[in-house]
Design a protein around this motif. Structure first.
Motif, short mmCIF file in Angstrom:
data_model
loop_
_atom_site.label_atom_id
_atom_site.label_comp_id
_atom_site.label_asym_id
_atom_site.label_seq_id
_atom_site.Cartn_x
_atom_site.Cartn_y
_atom_site.Cartn_z
N SER A 292 6.49 47.40 46.24
CA SER A 292 6.92 46.64 47.41
C SER A 292 7.31 47.60 48.52
CB SER A 292 8.12 45.75 47.08
OG SER A 292 9.24 46.54 46.77
N CYS A 293 7.40 47.06 49.74
CA CYS A 293 7.97 47.83 50.85
C CYS A 293 9.48 47.86 50.68
CB CYS A 293 7.56 47.21 52.18
SG CYS A 293 8.26 45.57 52.43
N HIS A 294 10.21 48.40 51.66
CA HIS A 294 11.66 48.54 51.49
C HIS A 294 12.39 47.21 51.55
CE1 HIS A 294 15.84 49.63 52.50
NE2 HIS A 294 15.59 50.62 51.66
N CYS A 295 12.00 46.35 52.50
CA CYS A 295 12.74 45.09 52.67
C CYS A 295 12.28 44.03 51.67
CB CYS A 295 12.58 44.57 54.10
SG CYS A 295 10.94 43.92 54.48
N GLY A 296 11.15 44.25 51.00
CA GLY A 296 10.69 43.32 49.98
C GLY A 296 9.76 42.24 50.49
N ALA A 297 9.45 42.27 51.80
CA ALA A 297 8.54 41.26 52.33
C ALA A 297 7.13 41.43 51.75
CB ALA A 297 8.49 41.35 53.86
N VAL A 298 6.72 42.68 51.59
CA VAL A 298 5.38 42.98 51.08
C VAL A 298 5.49 43.35 49.60
CG1 VAL A 298 3.37 44.50 51.28
CG2 VAL A 298 4.64 43.80 53.34
N PHE B 81 1.28 48.65 57.48
CA PHE B 81 2.71 48.90 57.54
C PHE B 81 3.44 47.57 57.52
CE2 PHE B 81 0.51 52.36 59.47
CZ PHE B 81 1.15 53.48 59.00
N CYS B 82 4.63 47.57 56.95
CA CYS B 82 5.46 46.36 57.00
C CYS B 82 6.06 46.23 58.39
CB CYS B 82 6.56 46.42 55.95
SG CYS B 82 7.72 45.04 56.10
N LYS B 83 5.89 45.08 59.01
CA LYS B 83 6.41 44.84 60.37
C LYS B 83 7.93 44.85 60.39
CE LYS B 83 2.96 41.50 61.76
NZ LYS B 83 2.78 40.07 62.02
N VAL B 84 8.54 44.51 59.26
CA VAL B 84 9.99 44.37 59.23
C VAL B 84 10.67 45.71 59.02
CG1 VAL B 84 11.92 43.16 58.12
CG2 VAL B 84 9.68 42.05 58.31
N CYS B 85 10.28 46.44 57.97
CA CYS B 85 10.99 47.67 57.62
C CYS B 85 10.21 48.93 57.96
CB CYS B 85 11.37 47.67 56.14
SG CYS B 85 9.97 47.71 55.01
N GLY B 86 8.96 48.80 58.38
CA GLY B 86 8.20 49.96 58.84
C GLY B 86 7.60 50.83 57.76
#
Ligand SMILES: [Zn+2]
Length: 120
Positions: A12-18, A75-80
């Protein structure tokens, strides 16, 4: 080669959205010296698209392309965070940022230095 048994790794990405998962036996990891990989400082494992599943977050991904516009960098739009990209030389493969994988340690896996900067 000091590879591992084939298994599924969630990531996952850092914020967990992806959220995604891959199946791999980690034959090797690569560090690339091209202009974007240097800045990302990413350690990458290559997987065929049939061994990659995006589980959540398609709407949270943004895409960046440059130079030959072949590789697709996500890239994740939220956490980059950069979780994965579509590769340029082998577009049916994903490069996965192994630091986004849960429960993964790179210990003992050979790291190959890829020569992205020298590609035309
Ligand atoms: Zn995120």
């Amino acid at each position: 080669m000091d590879s591992r048994p084939l298994r599924t790794y969630p990531g996952s990405c850092h914020c967990g959205a992806v959220c995604f998962e891959i199946d791999t036996d980690f034959p090797e990891l690569t560090m690339c010296d091209c202009s974007i990989c240097r800045r990302k400082n990413a350690l990458i494992v290559k997987v065929h698209e049939s061994r990659f599943r995006l589980l959540a977050g398609e709407a949270s991904l943004t895409e960046y392309q440059f130079h030959t516009m072949t590789a697709r960098h996500y890239f994740c739009k939220v956490c980059g965070i950069y979780p994965f990209h579509r590769k340029r030389v082998t577009p049916d493969h994903y490069g996965i940022n192994v630091h986004c994988l849960q429960g993964f340690s790179a210990d003992g896996i050979p790291v190959r230095r890829a020569v992205g900067a020298a590609m035309p």
